[in-house]
Write a protein that holds these residues in place. Structure first.
Motif, PDB file in Angstrom:
ATOM      1  N   ARG A  21       0.987  -1.195   0.565  1.00 25.55           N
ATOM      2  CA  ARG A  21       0.061   0.035   0.012  1.00 25.55           C
ATOM      3  C   ARG A  21       1.128   1.226  -0.075  1.00 25.55           C
ATOM      4  NH1 ARG A  21      -3.386  -1.300   4.274  1.00 25.55           N
ATOM      5  NH2 ARG A  21      -2.078   0.323   5.496  1.00 25.55           N
ATOM      6  N   THR A  22       1.668   1.438   0.601  1.00 25.87           N
ATOM      7  CA  THR A  22       3.558   2.651   1.020  1.00 25.87           C
ATOM      8  C   THR A  22       3.592   2.524  -0.565  1.00 25.87           C
ATOM      9  OG1 THR A  22       3.040   1.565   2.925  1.00 25.87           O
ATOM     10  CG2 THR A  22       4.589   3.218   1.855  1.00 25.87           C
ATOM     11  N   PHE A  23       3.764   1.547  -1.356  1.00 20.82           N
ATOM     12  CA  PHE A  23       4.611   2.139  -2.748  1.00 20.82           C
ATOM     13  C   PHE A  23       4.112   2.442  -3.206  1.00 20.82           C
ATOM     14  CE2 PHE A  23       5.816   0.216  -6.368  1.00 20.82           C
ATOM     15  CZ  PHE A  23       7.601   0.917  -6.219  1.00 20.82           C
ATOM     16  N   ALA A  24       2.516   1.980  -3.217  1.00 22.28           N
ATOM     17  CA  ALA A  24       1.685   2.043  -4.786  1.00 22.28           C
ATOM     18  C   ALA A  24       1.164   4.140  -4.347  1.00 22.28           C
ATOM     19  CB  ALA A  24       0.085   1.202  -4.739  1.00 22.28           C
ATOM     20  N   GLN A  25       1.233   3.913  -2.807  1.00 21.20           N
ATOM     21  CA  GLN A  25       0.728   5.591  -2.522  1.00 21.20           C
ATOM     22  C   GLN A  25       1.586   6.578  -2.500  1.00 21.20           C
ATOM     23  OE1 GLN A  25      -0.096   5.183   1.345  1.00 21.20           O
ATOM     24  NE2 GLN A  25      -2.288   4.669   1.250  1.00 21.20           N
ATOM     25  N   SER A  26       2.934   5.784  -2.781  1.00 22.79           N
ATOM     26  CA  SER A  26       4.146   6.950  -2.784  1.00 22.79           C
ATOM     27  C   SER A  26       3.976   7.369  -4.506  1.00 22.79           C
ATOM     28  CB  SER A  26       5.550   6.925  -2.416  1.00 22.79           C
ATOM     29  OG  SER A  26       5.956   5.795  -2.150  1.00 22.79           O
ATOM     30  N   LEU A  27       4.343   5.784  -4.984  1.00 19.67           N
ATOM     31  CA  LEU A  27       4.401   5.500  -6.820  1.00 19.67           C
ATOM     32  C   LEU A  27       3.398   7.094  -6.804  1.00 19.67           C
ATOM     33  CD1 LEU A  27       6.176   5.657  -8.472  1.00 19.67           C
ATOM     34  CD2 LEU A  27       4.599   3.002  -9.008  1.00 19.67           C
ATOM     35  N   ALA A  28       1.786   6.738  -7.315  1.00 18.60           N
ATOM     36  CA  ALA A  28       1.195   7.438  -7.348  1.00 18.60           C
ATOM     37  C   ALA A  28       1.145   9.699  -6.924  1.00 18.60           C
ATOM     38  CB  ALA A  28      -0.445   7.060  -7.063  1.00 18.60           C
ATOM     39  N   ALA A  29       1.367   8.964  -5.252  1.00 18.54           N
ATOM     40  CA  ALA A  29       2.085  10.788  -5.829  1.00 18.54           C
ATOM     41  C   ALA A  29       3.015  11.005  -5.804  1.00 18.54           C
ATOM     42  CB  ALA A  29       2.306  10.793  -4.178  1.00 18.54           C
ATOM     43  N   VAL A  30       4.018  10.723  -6.922  1.00 19.40           N
ATOM     44  CA  VAL A  30       5.430  10.862  -7.185  1.00 19.40           C
ATOM     45  C   VAL A  30       5.262  11.435  -9.093  1.00 19.40           C
ATOM     46  CG1 VAL A  30       7.199  10.500  -8.393  1.00 19.40           C
ATOM     47  CG2 VAL A  30       7.156   9.990  -5.559  1.00 19.40           C
ATOM     48  N   LEU A  31       3.989  10.447  -9.832  1.00 20.70           N
ATOM     49  CA  LEU A  31       3.510  10.394 -10.664  1.00 20.70           C
ATOM     50  C   LEU A  31       2.696  11.574 -10.633  1.00 20.70           C
ATOM     51  CD1 LEU A  31       2.903   7.072 -11.425  1.00 20.70           C
ATOM     52  CD2 LEU A  31       4.609   8.401 -11.955  1.00 20.70           C
ATOM     53  N   VAL A  32       1.824  12.532  -9.672  1.00 19.94           N
ATOM     54  CA  VAL A  32       0.809  13.389  -9.782  1.00 19.94           C
ATOM     55  C   VAL A  32       1.451  14.247  -9.570  1.00 19.94           C
ATOM     56  CG1 VAL A  32      -0.864  13.815  -8.930  1.00 19.94           C
ATOM     57  CG2 VAL A  32      -1.125  11.928  -9.477  1.00 19.94           C
ATOM     58  N   ALA A  33       2.377  14.603  -8.869  1.00 23.20           N
ATOM     59  CA  ALA A  33       3.076  15.642  -8.649  1.00 23.20           C
ATOM     60  C   ALA A  33       4.276  16.245  -9.579  1.00 23.20           C
ATOM     61  CB  ALA A  33       3.792  15.545  -7.274  1.00 23.20           C
ATOM     62  N   ASP A  42      10.254  10.541 -14.459  1.00 17.16           N
ATOM     63  CA  ASP A  42      11.462  10.037 -14.557  1.00 17.16           C
ATOM     64  C   ASP A  42      11.011   8.959 -13.512  1.00 17.16           C
ATOM     65  OD1 ASP A  42      14.055   9.237 -14.155  1.00 17.16           O
ATOM     66  OD2 ASP A  42      15.184  11.199 -12.349  1.00 17.16           O
ATOM     67  N   TRP A  43      11.219   7.496 -14.251  1.00 17.79           N
ATOM     68  CA  TRP A  43      10.917   6.098 -13.418  1.00 17.79           C
ATOM     69  C   TRP A  43      11.774   5.863 -12.602  1.00 17.79           C
ATOM     70  CZ3 TRP A  43       6.078   4.603 -13.360  1.00 17.79           C
ATOM     71  CH2 TRP A  43       4.875   5.135 -13.890  1.00 17.79           C
ATOM     72  N   PRO A  44      13.348   5.824 -13.017  1.00 18.71           N
ATOM     73  CA  PRO A  44      14.364   5.734 -11.861  1.00 18.71           C
ATOM     74  C   PRO A  44      13.592   5.786 -10.316  1.00 18.71           C
ATOM     75  CG  PRO A  44      15.290   5.413 -13.948  1.00 18.71           C
ATOM     76  CD  PRO A  44      13.678   6.241 -14.243  1.00 18.71           C
ATOM     77  N   ALA A  45      13.868   8.079 -10.799  1.00 21.63           N
ATOM     78  CA  ALA A  45      13.611   8.719  -9.700  1.00 21.63           C
ATOM     79  C   ALA A  45      12.000   8.594  -8.794  1.00 21.63           C
ATOM     80  CB  ALA A  45      13.688   9.665  -9.462  1.00 21.63           C
ATOM     81  N   ALA A  46      10.672   8.322  -9.480  1.00 22.43           N
ATOM     82  CA  ALA A  46      10.055   7.807  -8.967  1.00 22.43           C
ATOM     83  C   ALA A  46      10.564   6.393  -8.234  1.00 22.43           C
ATOM     84  CB  ALA A  46       9.106   7.659 -10.191  1.00 22.43           C
ATOM     85  N   LEU A  47      10.729   5.320  -9.033  1.00 25.90           N
ATOM     86  CA  LEU A  47      10.327   4.128  -8.080  1.00 25.90           C
ATOM     87  C   LEU A  47      11.159   4.461  -7.269  1.00 25.90           C
ATOM     88  CD1 LEU A  47      10.311   1.365 -11.692  1.00 25.90           C
ATOM     89  CD2 LEU A  47       8.607   2.415  -9.595  1.00 25.90           C
ATOM     90  N   ALA A  48      12.318   4.767  -6.830  1.00 30.31           N
ATOM     91  CA  ALA A  48      13.715   4.787  -5.786  1.00 30.31           C
ATOM     92  C   ALA A  48      12.967   5.538  -4.768  1.00 30.31           C
ATOM     93  CB  ALA A  48      14.523   5.597  -6.158  1.00 30.31           C
TER      94      ALA A  48
END
Length: 107
Positions: A21-33, A42-48
């Motif tokens: 749940r934390t992974f999905a929420q933080s990835l979604a936040a990075v993608l939206v923001a 920047d997929w490597p930075a978003a996944l990191a």
């Protein structure tokens, strides 16, 4: 920290759920923001970032394992299902009844 809570299956199931749940929420936040389209991300930075947030969630669960209830968090408790209840000896499939409780045969 108690080792019994770290070794229980309930603890690790709840921790895994929290990590996903934390992974999905933080990835979604990075993608939206950070992007206007999925091709600009920047997929490597978003996944990191999502991976680091997940690691912190797991470490928080481990650190809080000896504090509070039986769950991976300080205020969380794991719930028992109907199958986890104690069974009455000699009567498989029926939950244990307290003493003095009327039964169909004892009325």
């Amino acid at each position: 920290m108690t080792s019994s809570s770290l070794l229980s299956a309930d603890f690790w199931k709840a921790t895994a759920e929290r990590a996903v749940r934390t992974f999905a929420q933080s990835l979604a936040a990075v993608l939206v923001a950070g992007a206007t389209s999925l091709f600009d991300v920047d997929w490597p930075a978003a996944l990191a970032t999502a991976g680091l947030a997940t690691l912190l969630a797991v470490l928080t669960a481990i650190g809080a394992s000896g504090v509070g209830g039986r769950g991976p968090g300080i205020t969380e408790t794991t719930t028992r299902t109907r199958m986890d209840r104690r069974r009455r000896p000699g009567r498989p499939g029926r939950p244990e009844q307290p003493e003095g409780t009327p039964t169909a045969q004892g009325r």
